[in-house]
Design a protein around this motif. Sequence first.
Motif, mmCIF file in Angstrom:
data_model
loop_
_atom_site.group_PDB
_atom_site.id
_atom_site.type_symbol
_atom_site.label_atom_id
_atom_site.label_comp_id
_atom_site.label_asym_id
_atom_site.label_seq_id
_atom_site.Cartn_x
_atom_site.Cartn_y
_atom_site.Cartn_z
ATOM 1 N N UNK A 307 -0.885 1.085 -3.447
ATOM 2 C CA UNK A 307 -1.301 1.852 -2.033
ATOM 3 C C UNK A 307 -2.396 1.209 -1.161
ATOM 4 N N UNK A 308 -3.383 0.510 -2.033
ATOM 5 C CA UNK A 308 -4.190 -0.411 -1.718
ATOM 6 C C UNK A 308 -3.718 -1.589 -0.999
ATOM 7 N N UNK A 309 -2.971 -2.433 -1.594
ATOM 8 C CA UNK A 309 -2.273 -3.441 -1.270
ATOM 9 C C UNK A 309 -1.790 -3.098 0.233
ATOM 10 N N UNK A 310 -1.083 -1.951 0.371
ATOM 11 C CA UNK A 310 -0.389 -1.740 1.524
ATOM 12 C C UNK A 310 -1.193 -1.495 2.593
ATOM 13 N N UNK A 311 -2.505 -0.738 2.365
ATOM 14 C CA UNK A 311 -3.339 -0.145 3.611
ATOM 15 C C UNK A 311 -4.183 -1.472 3.880
ATOM 16 N N UNK A 312 -4.394 -2.571 3.166
ATOM 17 C CA UNK A 312 -5.062 -3.762 3.470
ATOM 18 C C UNK A 312 -4.450 -4.542 4.474
ATOM 19 N N UNK A 333 3.442 9.995 -6.963
ATOM 20 C CA UNK A 333 3.506 8.874 -7.966
ATOM 21 C C UNK A 333 2.226 8.149 -8.200
ATOM 22 N N UNK A 334 1.509 7.894 -7.219
ATOM 23 C CA UNK A 334 0.527 7.062 -7.245
ATOM 24 C C UNK A 334 -0.787 7.873 -7.888
ATOM 25 N N UNK A 335 -0.487 9.219 -7.766
ATOM 26 C CA UNK A 335 -1.481 10.273 -8.620
ATOM 27 C C UNK A 335 -1.117 10.362 -10.086
ATOM 28 N N UNK A 336 0.259 10.211 -10.495
ATOM 29 C CA UNK A 336 0.304 9.980 -11.660
ATOM 30 C C UNK A 336 0.020 8.997 -12.418
#
Length: 590
Positions: A307-312, A333-336
């Motif tokens: 998620x962080x890779x994508x938003x950067x 899935x990220x929260x999992x």
Amino acid sequence: MSKGTIKKVAGPLVIAKGMRDANMFDVVRVSDRRLIGEIIEIHGDEASIQVYEETSGLAPGAPVESTGEPMSVELGPGLITSIYDGIQRPLDDIMKISGNNLQRGVEVPSLKRDLKWDFVPTVKAGDQVTGGDIIGTVQESEIVSHKIMVPPGVVGTIKSIKAGSYVVTDTVATVTTKDGADVPLSLMQKWPVRRGRPYKEKLSPDMPLITGQRVVDTLFPIAKGGVAAVPGPFGSGKTVVQHQLAKWAEADIVVYIGCGERGNEMTDVLNEFPELVDPKTGQSLMKRTVLIANTSDMPVAAREASIYTGITIAEYFRDMGYSVALMADSTSRWAEALREMSGRLEEMPGEEGYPAYLGSRLAQFYERAGRVMTLGSGDREGALSVIGAVSPPGGDISEPVSQATLRIVKVFWSLDSSLAYKRHFPAINWLTSYSLYMDTMQGWFDQNVAGDWIELRNKLMRLLQDEAELEEIVQLVGMDALSAPDRLKLEAARSIREDFLHQNAFDDVDTYTSLEKQHDMMQLIISYYEKSAEALQAGADINKLIDLPVRETIGRFKYTAPEKVKETFEAVSAQLEKELYEAKQAKEEF
């Protein structure tokens, strides 16, 4: 550089001792296999490490080495059309090294070091530059002109700059700072993923992100730089909605994060995106897309990074002045992954075992969206809109991830499996969805589309809400028990559902509807309802009004080609007036 040894291994969590000199969020290499990990907790000289690769076979005593740098992404030419895993390793390059079975500890650069790019300078020696200024361009794909920017924090005078063909690591310019130091600039820069990229100013969300999807643009619009959540159970059309938005939304760049989805779903995306034709350019949609593929059979911890890779990467294109749409599928899935790591760290669990900080982590991610004035001299505006899919188990949105998301996002498109089973697409439920951007964008719609846009939209919503109440009465006592005005209401609402809200993604004309055409469609449906209500009061027969031939014509209006919309609208309006007049006359003769 800190070196230690493994003390304990618990799934993706490795605890290492002897790491006194390490810092939080440093990237570390674990064991002789050099697995990638990130420090997420430090107690004395013990560091808890989240390992992004499979940890089976690791044993206490194996070496751990800190790189001294936070988890960062490489930003430069070569991002577009690439397919990365959750920590920005190019999957095509890994496959060349390890074949179809991913090996552990593979080290490959994120941006290809052998590709040469033609750099065209836009500044000259002696020019003053500051962080965020564009010093040149590289034509990255047929659609995307990649702007090479001065990294944030660098201020000075261009000492030298030269056009030519370079690989991403070559120095293309040198900047002399105020204290006389020379800073070399290459086509590439690195940025830590957990830190948002800076900007001058965040702008008010008062412009819509036009998507061409009627239920979205008319009833529940998202602002440019806004955030939306698309929760829905299996089979309710989340993927089709995201593909439509990727294809038609007013975005120059699309970043698609497959976060912990099943492998076959990511395969569909990888197969379909290259074949989807970008309507704006006629080229493949991949020519303006970055894909991050992180499937559910990859190590859980890597989902957290994806998620962080994508938003950067998305923020980097925003800084160039582009409008970027980021699709995250899915944040559940990220929260999992957060829940798994929290359990391994033996933290006090919150609701349903999720960590107590779930809401704040989600907020940190979503607040990086926005329409901004970018860094650098001049007024450059960029926008990053985030659309996060949520996959609640069994479609139950009372679970913690959906609820935490709803507290943060301003737009909620609630996908409904019962609509999907009726073949009503997009299956966005108009009674449970909402958009909180409506008030801030009212002025934009009044100025750029029509002064009565909001008024017509509110009339549609009122009819749909009235229909829901009347449906309950119909189920109890039958249609014949309803008064004539109520029957007319139900017919108008049916027209809204079937002719306006239902949209065929695979029809060449109906797949995209301009705002002007949406306004004309609303006007025709509301005209039919209001003028029929007047005729009814004047004594016209309800059955005649329901069976008017013009209703079929209004229903077919959505298939009108864009160049014929105005003349067809005039013709349908005239036909409506004529048939209503005849219906009134028939009553008078009777």
